[in-house]
Design an enzyme around this catalytic site. Structure first.
Site, mmCIF file in Angstrom:
data_model
loop_
_atom_site.group_PDB
_atom_site.id
_atom_site.type_symbol
_atom_site.label_atom_id
_atom_site.label_comp_id
_atom_site.label_asym_id
_atom_site.label_seq_id
_atom_site.Cartn_x
_atom_site.Cartn_y
_atom_site.Cartn_z
ATOM 1 N N ARG A 70 0.848 -1.192 0.000
ATOM 2 C CA ARG A 70 0.000 0.000 0.000
ATOM 3 C C ARG A 70 0.881 1.239 0.000
ATOM 4 O O ARG A 70 2.014 1.218 0.455
ATOM 5 C CB ARG A 70 -0.898 0.016 1.242
ATOM 6 N N TYR A 198 -1.526 -3.500 -6.725
ATOM 7 C CA TYR A 198 -1.344 -4.185 -5.443
ATOM 8 C C TYR A 198 -2.655 -4.246 -4.642
ATOM 9 O O TYR A 198 -3.414 -3.273 -4.583
ATOM 10 C CB TYR A 198 -0.264 -3.494 -4.610
ATOM 11 N N GLY A 200 -4.187 -3.895 -1.474
ATOM 12 C CA GLY A 200 -4.869 -2.825 -0.756
ATOM 13 C C GLY A 200 -5.098 -1.565 -1.587
ATOM 14 O O GLY A 200 -5.959 -0.746 -1.262
ATOM 15 N N LYS A 207 -9.546 -2.417 1.719
ATOM 16 C CA LYS A 207 -9.309 -1.275 2.595
ATOM 17 C C LYS A 207 -10.098 -0.033 2.136
ATOM 18 O O LYS A 207 -10.576 0.739 2.961
ATOM 19 C CB LYS A 207 -7.822 -0.934 2.631
ATOM 20 N N HIS A 227 -10.889 -2.508 11.573
ATOM 21 C CA HIS A 227 -9.780 -3.313 11.070
ATOM 22 C C HIS A 227 -9.532 -4.434 12.081
ATOM 23 O O HIS A 227 -8.554 -4.397 12.824
ATOM 24 C CB HIS A 227 -8.563 -2.385 10.944
ATOM 25 N N SER A 249 -1.379 -4.147 10.620
ATOM 26 C CA SER A 249 -1.120 -5.163 9.594
ATOM 27 C C SER A 249 0.113 -6.001 9.917
ATOM 28 O O SER A 249 1.103 -5.478 10.451
ATOM 29 C CB SER A 249 -0.886 -4.507 8.238
ATOM 30 N N CYS A 251 0.831 -8.255 12.083
ATOM 31 C CA CYS A 251 1.205 -8.224 13.504
ATOM 32 C C CYS A 251 0.715 -9.487 14.178
ATOM 33 O O CYS A 251 0.471 -9.512 15.376
ATOM 34 C CB CYS A 251 0.549 -7.001 14.133
ATOM 35 N N ASP A 278 -9.397 -9.894 8.993
ATOM 36 C CA ASP A 278 -8.897 -8.542 8.718
ATOM 37 C C ASP A 278 -9.905 -7.423 8.992
ATOM 38 O O ASP A 278 -9.537 -6.404 9.545
ATOM 39 C CB ASP A 278 -8.419 -8.452 7.271
ATOM 40 N N SER A 366 4.949 -10.385 0.505
ATOM 41 C CA SER A 366 4.308 -11.287 -0.463
ATOM 42 C C SER A 366 3.054 -11.879 0.166
ATOM 43 O O SER A 366 2.938 -11.978 1.387
ATOM 44 C CB SER A 366 5.275 -12.384 -0.899
ATOM 45 N N ARG A 367 2.111 -12.248 -0.676
ATOM 46 C CA ARG A 367 0.761 -12.538 -0.195
ATOM 47 C C ARG A 367 0.182 -13.801 -0.798
ATOM 48 O O ARG A 367 0.600 -14.247 -1.863
ATOM 49 C CB ARG A 367 -0.159 -11.361 -0.599
ATOM 50 N N ASN A 494 -1.291 -17.962 22.639
ATOM 51 C CA ASN A 494 -2.150 -16.804 22.880
ATOM 52 C C ASN A 494 -3.539 -17.251 23.341
ATOM 53 O O ASN A 494 -4.293 -16.468 23.928
ATOM 54 C CB ASN A 494 -2.235 -15.921 21.630
#
Ligand code: SAT
Ligand code: MN
Length: 582
Positions: A70, A198, A200, A207, A227, A249, A251, A278, A366-367, A494
């Site tokens: 982004r 790209y 986003g 977004k 978000h 993002s 995280c 997301d 990369s996604r 967690n």
């Protein structure tokens, strides 16, 4: 084909003329249409087929090396008045922005096909969902929108019935970073994006619509576009409670959304269900609770770091029906990224022979794009038209110091302050420096379509409407010890924090009250089955001195929003500061 909706037809015709598109193709979302697009992209080189034996129906797309994330500095919110966009956004006057974009779009689709992509954000039959139409000249965008949204004939039908939709106009243009802009016109529910392919920047449902435009729309309609991930946590009694969580993002949000509980928990009967990873739209229900839907139908996740140990559910869904962007490949053409395993890749994200001296093989941002239904922990409730009731909201972030593992707000308004004060060390999802601490309220810094001051006021107003509001917690998986090492094991563990969170929601466990919020007693986080016992004292320590500085910094940050900051929030801050005073 065209639509029964006059305003939609007129817009498409006008755009086709202005961009001088060679063809106009209305997308119905069918398999046959998708197959044709894939063929087309294989021929043009936009896609390459990955190993069909190990990864059937999987493809790799290599973007322009200039176009991998982004671009927040080129993203604008164009409200009539600058102060309505707020200091949290780049602003441009709508007239100026429209003129600039009109110049860029003029003739930009010459020789290209213009695709009309009707989509619905949220379950197709949910009153909480909202629709949009994206015009794009990128078949990659069409194929990704088909995975990420409910795209095609059903969405078009709903749009024709409702007569209203968010207008998104997109062209990859010539991918020149100097001719790249992502413009939002919240007052007219429209988006114009030029010069990037790209995610986003280009998949406008994500977004641009589901956060920036939707947050604005949500404010006028009395709900929240956030978000946040959404998970359902099933206890050994078979009851499922839902938690939403905001994290900046990359995280660990996707990992948390697909968490598999530790063995001792699984044996006891705990299970985590994925509703979304997301984005979360939260609506006050008639029962005084907050009800959530995931407006998306797919994941656009960060590949690096995804492995059998960090996120086995993600890995399990990536062996078919996925589009990979900017990953590396092995010599037998399987997708690969740093952190996956110890194989050595053959080609890097640019398709060159891998040479470690040139940096990582897969781009750090990369996604993968994959339908949510492919996730082993997929929750059927993701299709529920009513959404799911939220018991707890988590505000996370990456803080090496200060923030304890978990902290509970005293009430909704205090929770809003915790959200407004969120800060995190930056990651690769946005272009710019990595590892710098920046304020990221509610993880919405790049995504709130209006002035943050008004946004916090809206959060407070929504809270006022809830007779049974969720409890709000701040979490931090990333606290480090003196040697710089993470203290908390994170990932699957967690779950241990989530258990405490839910126990608090049900009033089953006491907490230690401190000036900054309520914390678990050291013995109240279940550590059964952990090989190494973490230093819980350190994880749950509250250093008043450090918190005084932090609140000072938060006060300074809030003051950037001047008179728009709600008095209630300032009073809340002052009262915490007072509790902290020596
Ligand atoms: O970079 S995207 O906006 O496409 C995805 C993300 O940051 O969550
Ligand atoms: Mn995100």
């Amino acid at each position: 084909m065209s639509s029964k909706l006059r305003s939609l037809n007129d817009w498409v015709e006008q755009v086709a003329a202005h961009t001088r598109a060679a063809n106009v193709q209305w997308c119905d979302g069918s398999q046959a249409e998708n197959d044709r697009l894939i063929e087309l992209m294989l021929e043009s080189g936009d896609l390459e087929r990955l190993n069909p034996e190990t990864h059937p129906n999987c493809y790799i797309h290599r973007s322009d090396p200039n176009d991998v994330a982004r671009v927040e500095h080129l993203t604008f919110v164009c409200t009539e008045r600058e102060e309505d966009a707020g200091p949290n956004n780049n602003w441009m006057a709508p007239g100026e922005a429209r003129a600039l974009m009109s110049g860029l779009f003029a003739g930009c689709m010459e020789g290209r096909t213009l695709y009309v992509v009707p989509y619905c954000m949220g379950p197709i039959d949910s009153p909480l969902s909202r629709c949009g139409v994206e015009i794009t000249d990128s078949p990659y965008v069409v194929a990704n929108m088909r995975l990420m949204t409910r795209m095609g004939a059903d969405a078009l039908e709903r749009i024709e019935r409702e007569g209203r939709f968010v207008k998104g106009l997109h062209s990859t243009g010539d991918l020149d970073p100097d001719r790249r802009y992502i413009m939002h016109f919240p007052e007219e529910l429209s988006i114009q994006s030029f010069g990037s392919g790209y995610g986003g920047n280009a998949l406008l449902g994500k977004k641009c619509h589901a956060l920036r435009i939707a947050s604005y729309q949500a404010r006028s309609e009395g709900w929240l576009a956030e978000h946040m991930l959404i998970v359902g946590i099933e206890n050994p009694q078979g009851e499922v409670r839902y938690v939403a969580g905001a994290f900046p993002s990359a995280c660990g949000k996707t990992n948390l959304a697909m968490l598999i509980p530790p063995e001792t928990y699984r044996e006891a009967g705990w299970k985590v269900w994925t509703v979304g990873d997301d984005i979360c739209w939260l609506h006050p229900g008639e029962d005084g609770r907050l009800w959530a839907i995931n407006p998306e139908s797919g994941f656009f996740g960060v590949a690096p770091g995804t492995s059998e140990s960090t996120n086995p559910n993600a890995l399990a869904m990536l062996d078919r029906d996925a589009i990979f962007t900017n990953v590396a490949v092995t010599d037998d053409n399987q997708p690969w990224w740093e952190g996956l395993d110890d194989r050595v890749p053959a080609r890097d994200w640019r398709g060159r022979g891998f040479d470690p001296r040139r940096g990582p093989a897969a781009h750090p941002n990369s996604r993968f794009t994959v339908p949510i239904k492919r996730c082993p922990s997929y929750s059927e409730q993701a299709e529920s038209p009513d959404g799911v009731p939220i018991d707890a909201i988590l505000f996370g972030g990456r803080r090496a110091t200060l923030a304890p593992l978990v902290l509970e707000a005293s009430d909704w308004n205090h929770g809003v302050l915790l959200g407004a004060g969120m800060a995190s060390e930056t990651t690769a999802a946005a272009t710019g420096q990595v590892g710098v601490v920046r304020r990221d309220p509610m993880a919405m810094k790049p995504f709130c379509g209006y002035n943050f001051g008004d946004y916090w006021a809206h959060w407070l107003a929504v809270g006022d409407k809830l007779s049974r509001p969720p409890k709000i917690f701040q979490v931090n998986w990333f606290r480090r010890n003196g040697d710089g090492r993470f203290i908390w094991p994170g990932f699957t563990d967690n779950m241990r924090v989530l258990e405490w969170v839910l126990a608090r929601c049900r009033g089953e466990v006491d907490a230690r009250q401190t000036a900054v919020g309520a914390l678990p007693e050291v013995g109240d986080i279940n550590l059964e089955g952990l090989d190494a016992v973490p230093d819980m004292e350190a994880l749950l320590a509250v250093d008043p001195e450090a918190w005084r500085d932090e609140l000072e910094a938060v006060a300074g940050y809030l003051s950037e929003f001047g008179g728009r900051v709600p008095e209630t929030l300032k009073e809340m801050l002052a009262s915490v500061q007072k509790r902290l005073a020596r």
